[in-house]
Design a protein around this motif. Structure first.
Motif, PDB file in Angstrom:
ATOM      1  N   GLY A 329       0.805  -1.220   0.000  1.00 24.44           N
ATOM      2  CA  GLY A 329       0.000   0.000   0.000  1.00 24.44           C
ATOM      3  C   GLY A 329       0.834   1.265   0.000  1.00 24.44           C
ATOM      4  O   GLY A 329       0.394   2.295   0.500  1.00 24.44           O
ATOM      5  N   CYS A 330       2.051   1.200  -0.538  1.00 23.45           N
ATOM      6  CA  CYS A 330       2.968   2.336  -0.505  1.00 23.45           C
ATOM      7  C   CYS A 330       3.350   2.809  -1.899  1.00 23.45           C
ATOM      8  O   CYS A 330       3.356   2.035  -2.859  1.00 23.45           O
ATOM      9  N   PHE A 331       3.686   4.091  -1.987  1.00 21.13           N
ATOM     10  CA  PHE A 331       4.303   4.644  -3.190  1.00 21.13           C
ATOM     11  C   PHE A 331       5.797   4.761  -2.915  1.00 21.13           C
ATOM     12  O   PHE A 331       6.205   5.089  -1.803  1.00 21.13           O
ATOM     13  N   LYS A 332       6.625   4.530  -3.954  1.00 15.89           N
ATOM     14  CA  LYS A 332       8.073   4.542  -3.743  1.00 15.89           C
ATOM     15  C   LYS A 332       8.784   5.284  -4.860  1.00 15.89           C
ATOM     16  O   LYS A 332       8.360   5.277  -6.013  1.00 15.89           O
ATOM     17  N   ASP A 333       9.873   5.928  -4.457  1.00 15.69           N
ATOM     18  CA  ASP A 333      10.809   6.500  -5.421  1.00 15.69           C
ATOM     19  C   ASP A 333      12.168   5.896  -5.085  1.00 15.69           C
ATOM     20  O   ASP A 333      12.776   6.234  -4.078  1.00 15.69           O
ATOM     21  N   VAL A 334      12.628   4.959  -5.906  1.00 16.83           N
ATOM     22  CA  VAL A 334      13.866   4.227  -5.640  1.00 16.83           C
ATOM     23  C   VAL A 334      14.889   4.556  -6.715  1.00 16.83           C
ATOM     24  O   VAL A 334      14.617   4.423  -7.916  1.00 16.83           O
ATOM     25  N   ARG A 335      16.079   4.971  -6.280  1.00 10.47           N
ATOM     26  CA  ARG A 335      17.156   5.320  -7.205  1.00 10.47           C
ATOM     27  C   ARG A 335      18.458   4.693  -6.722  1.00 10.47           C
ATOM     28  O   ARG A 335      18.640   4.464  -5.525  1.00 10.47           O
ATOM     29  N   SER A 336      19.375   4.438  -7.627  1.00  6.55           N
ATOM     30  CA  SER A 336      20.671   3.872  -7.257  1.00  6.55           C
ATOM     31  C   SER A 336      21.762   4.450  -8.146  1.00  6.55           C
ATOM     32  O   SER A 336      21.501   4.823  -9.292  1.00  6.55           O
ATOM     33  N   ARG A 337      22.975   4.520  -7.596  1.00 11.12           N
ATOM     34  CA  ARG A 337      24.130   5.032  -8.341  1.00 11.12           C
ATOM     35  C   ARG A 337      25.382   4.276  -7.892  1.00 11.12           C
ATOM     36  O   ARG A 337      25.537   3.921  -6.716  1.00 11.12           O
ATOM     37  N   GLU A 338      26.292   4.060  -8.826  1.00 13.07           N
ATOM     38  CA  GLU A 338      27.600   3.518  -8.482  1.00 13.07           C
ATOM     39  C   GLU A 338      28.381   4.577  -7.696  1.00 13.07           C
ATOM     40  O   GLU A 338      28.299   5.773  -7.999  1.00 13.07           O
ATOM     41  N   ILE A 339      29.155   4.115  -6.718  1.00  9.10           N
ATOM     42  CA  ILE A 339      29.886   5.034  -5.850  1.00  9.10           C
ATOM     43  C   ILE A 339      31.327   5.199  -6.336  1.00  9.10           C
ATOM     44  O   ILE A 339      31.995   4.216  -6.689  1.00  9.10           O
ATOM     45  N   GLU A 340      31.794   6.437  -6.340  1.00 13.25           N
ATOM     46  CA  GLU A 340      33.176   6.714  -6.715  1.00 13.25           C
ATOM     47  C   GLU A 340      34.115   6.571  -5.510  1.00 13.25           C
ATOM     48  O   GLU A 340      35.217   6.056  -5.620  1.00 13.25           O
ATOM     49  N   ASP A 341      33.664   7.070  -4.353  1.00 13.17           N
ATOM     50  CA  ASP A 341      34.474   7.059  -3.127  1.00 13.17           C
ATOM     51  C   ASP A 341      33.523   6.828  -1.951  1.00 13.17           C
ATOM     52  O   ASP A 341      32.756   7.711  -1.583  1.00 13.17           O
ATOM     53  N   GLU A 342      33.577   5.621  -1.371  1.00 17.10           N
ATOM     54  CA  GLU A 342      32.621   5.265  -0.312  1.00 17.10           C
ATOM     55  C   GLU A 342      32.713   6.187   0.897  1.00 17.10           C
ATOM     56  O   GLU A 342      31.690   6.600   1.457  1.00 17.10           O
ATOM     57  N   THR A 343      33.927   6.516   1.311  1.00 16.05           N
ATOM     58  CA  THR A 343      34.102   7.403   2.474  1.00 16.05           C
ATOM     59  C   THR A 343      33.482   8.766   2.214  1.00 16.05           C
ATOM     60  O   THR A 343      32.792   9.333   3.077  1.00 16.05           O
ATOM     61  N   TYR A 344      33.702   9.301   1.019  1.00 16.47           N
ATOM     62  CA  TYR A 344      33.126  10.590   0.642  1.00 16.47           C
ATOM     63  C   TYR A 344      31.596  10.537   0.698  1.00 16.47           C
ATOM     64  O   TYR A 344      30.945  11.417   1.275  1.00 16.47           O
ATOM     65  N   THR A 345      31.016   9.499   0.114  1.00 20.16           N
ATOM     66  CA  THR A 345      29.557   9.384   0.067  1.00 20.16           C
ATOM     67  C   THR A 345      28.971   9.221   1.464  1.00 20.16           C
ATOM     68  O   THR A 345      27.964   9.858   1.800  1.00 20.16           O
ATOM     69  N   LEU A 346      29.578   8.390   2.305  1.00 18.34           N
ATOM     70  CA  LEU A 346      29.086   8.213   3.680  1.00 18.34           C
ATOM     71  C   LEU A 346      29.135   9.524   4.456  1.00 18.34           C
ATOM     72  O   LEU A 346      28.190   9.871   5.171  1.00 18.34           O
ATOM     73  N   ASN A 347      30.231  10.249   4.318  1.00 22.34           N
ATOM     74  CA  ASN A 347      30.351  11.524   5.025  1.00 22.34           C
ATOM     75  C   ASN A 347      29.318  12.531   4.531  1.00 22.34           C
ATOM     76  O   ASN A 347      28.768  13.315   5.312  1.00 22.34           O
ATOM     77  N   ARG A 348      29.029  12.501   3.240  1.00 32.25           N
ATOM     78  CA  ARG A 348      28.011  13.395   2.682  1.00 32.25           C
ATOM     79  C   ARG A 348      26.617  13.030   3.217  1.00 32.25           C
ATOM     80  O   ARG A 348      25.818  13.906   3.548  1.00 32.25           O
TER      81      ARG A 348
END
Length: 473
Positions: A329-348
């Motif tokens: 019973g939910c609406f969803k917006d699901v997106r995915s992207r390849e990561i260039e730098d995991e530490t950078y993305t986590l900190n962001r």
């Protein structure tokens, strides 16, 4: 000593816990939700946690061998008409449970109650004090007025007003007198009162050395910040209009604004006593307390905030009930992207929101916050307690952090904005790929209409956000 601490996730108790551990005490901390254990004390060897809801005493189990206890349960944000009865019930259940232990002393932080026309919340605090009295242990009560410290409701509201408004047209209750006290002094009273038999079965007003009006507090705050401010008071603003004024100008919720206006109409002047010589303390001035608060803010070391309380928003349940994302019973917006730098993305991800913004179309996020405020929601003004650190229960603009674990590479937020339904926002890294999920569970036709009305904005807002999380500028 072995000490029972209630209100563990609250503004005062979170800081008091660190002080008591520093003083080499052993703590048994009561929490309603085991998902909200503060990280600062979670791994401490002299700290254990028990799940207790004092409104459901049959489910509680308190160790018998505690020596003292702190009763720090209270919510200015409670809006229900029956909150006084709930607080009384909570105090009665606490007393009954603690009376079955070896506890010799209970310490309670209340409010100064010397005016003849007390607000509802101050009446409730006085009622709780009477309820807590027992023949099986000694009660020590400290009564404080405005508490000044980084993250306190009073401090943050004054900060909002002073820093945003060069010219202020204000309600007449700004001429009400009070005696503010620094948070450090409050913690000293609470921690140093342990085992002092001369304080048993007594209550004391605790306050700073100055009697100030709220107007003088605003002007002194501006002086500390190097700001020139002009204040004019109007006698025509009703309590309801005053509440709306406080709500729209500051980051407070409407419920808290109403409670504060109700309390601010009452003069809060303490009765002198010999408590300062017993505790060995010389309370600091208001300006000193403000300066110390900003030192903590500049060091990004604010331990707790009034906004950390779940009651500062609309979220009422335990966090653990909402950690799993719903599917049906939910609406969803699901997106995915390849990561260039995991530490950078986590900190962001861990820095998102607050002063850092949402990395994409911030004006639209701000507009959504303004709309939320207009409809009685929390808006964006709560910001976040820390710029780069998150833990379950933290406020994050108009979201509440449900789950935050960098090791699991997952952050889950629950929406506290006004919505015809429930909404979650999740960020999760799996096998070098970032998944961003927005899930909305609508309530009725209006919920479905709401989703389709905002759907066009998702195409670029959510897309821009996930791109900003994975791509370095």
């Amino acid at each position: 000593m072995k000490i029972l601490l209630t209100g563990t996730t609250g503004y005062i108790a979170k800081r008091l816990a660190l002080q008591l551990l520093k003083d080499n005490h052993e703590l048994v901390c009561c929490v309603r939700d085991m998902e909200r254990i503060p990280d600062e004390i979670e791994e401490h060897p002299r700290c254990t946690f028990i799940k207790v809801d004092f409104l459901q005493p049959d489910l509680a189990s308190i160790p018998k061998d505690i020596d003292a206890a702190y009763y720090l349960i209270h919510s200015m944000s409670t809006s229900g008409s029956d909150f006084q009865e709930l607080e009384k019930t909570c105090a009665e259940n606490f007393k009954n449970l603690v009376s079955k232990t070896h506890c010799k002393q209970v310490i309670y932080l209340s409010g100064i109650v010397n005016d003849n026309s007390l607000s509802k919340h101050l009446k409730s605090r006085l009622q709780v004090e009477e309820t807590l009295k027992s023949n099986s242990y000694a009660l020590t009560t400290f009564r404080a007025g405005i508490i000044v410290g980084s993250g306190s409701a009073s401090f943050e509201i004054i900060r909002d007003i002073v820093e945003k408004l060069p010219l202020m047209i204000t309600p007449k209750w700004l001429n009400t007198q009070t005696q503010p006290i620094g948070i450090r002094d409050v913690l000293t009273y609470l921690s140093n009162a342990l085992e002092k038999e001369e304080l048993y079965n007594k209550s004391y007003d605790v306050f700073g050395p100055e009697i100030l009006t709220y107007k003088e507090m605003l002007l002194q705050f501006a002086e500390v910040r190097g700001l020139k401010r002009y204040i004019y008071t109007l006698p025509v603003l009703t309590p309801k209009l005053s509440s709306y004024w406080l709500y729209f100008v500051t980051s407070t919720s409407y419920q808290l604004a109403t409670a504060l206006v109700d309390s601010m109409k009452v003069e809060v002047i303490g009765k002198p006593s010999g408590i300062n010589s017993i505790i060995a303390i010389n309370p600091m001035t208001y300006k000193t307390a403000v300066n110390l608060a900003f030192q903590k803010i500049q060091q990004n070391s604010v331990i707790s905030s009034w906004k950390d309380a779940v009651s500062s928003g609309v979220f009422k349940d335990q966090l653990s009930k909402h950690i799993e994302l719903p599917h049906y019973g939910c609406f969803k917006d699901v997106r995915s992207r390849e990561i260039e730098d995991e530490t950078y993305t986590l900190n962001r991800i861990w820095s998102i929101g607050g002063r850092n913004g949402w990395y994409s179309f911030n004006r639209l996020w701000k507009m959504r916050g303004y709309v939320d405020k207009l409809f009685g929601g929390v808006g964006l003004r709560r910001g976040r307690t820390h710029d780069t650190y998150l833990e379950p229960g933290d406020p994050l603009d108009f979201w509440r952090v449900l789950f935050a674990d960098k090791k699991e590479k997952r952050l889950l937020l629950f929406a506290e904005m006004k919505l015809p339904g429930e909404a979650w926002l999740e960020f999760k890294i799996v096998k070098n790929k970032l998944y961003q999920r927005a899930v909305f569970r609508p309530k009725g036709v209006w919920g479905r209409l709401y989703w389709y009305s905002v759907l066009p904005f998702h195409a670029f807002v959510f897309k821009g956000m996930i791109n900003a999380l994975v791509h370095k500028n």
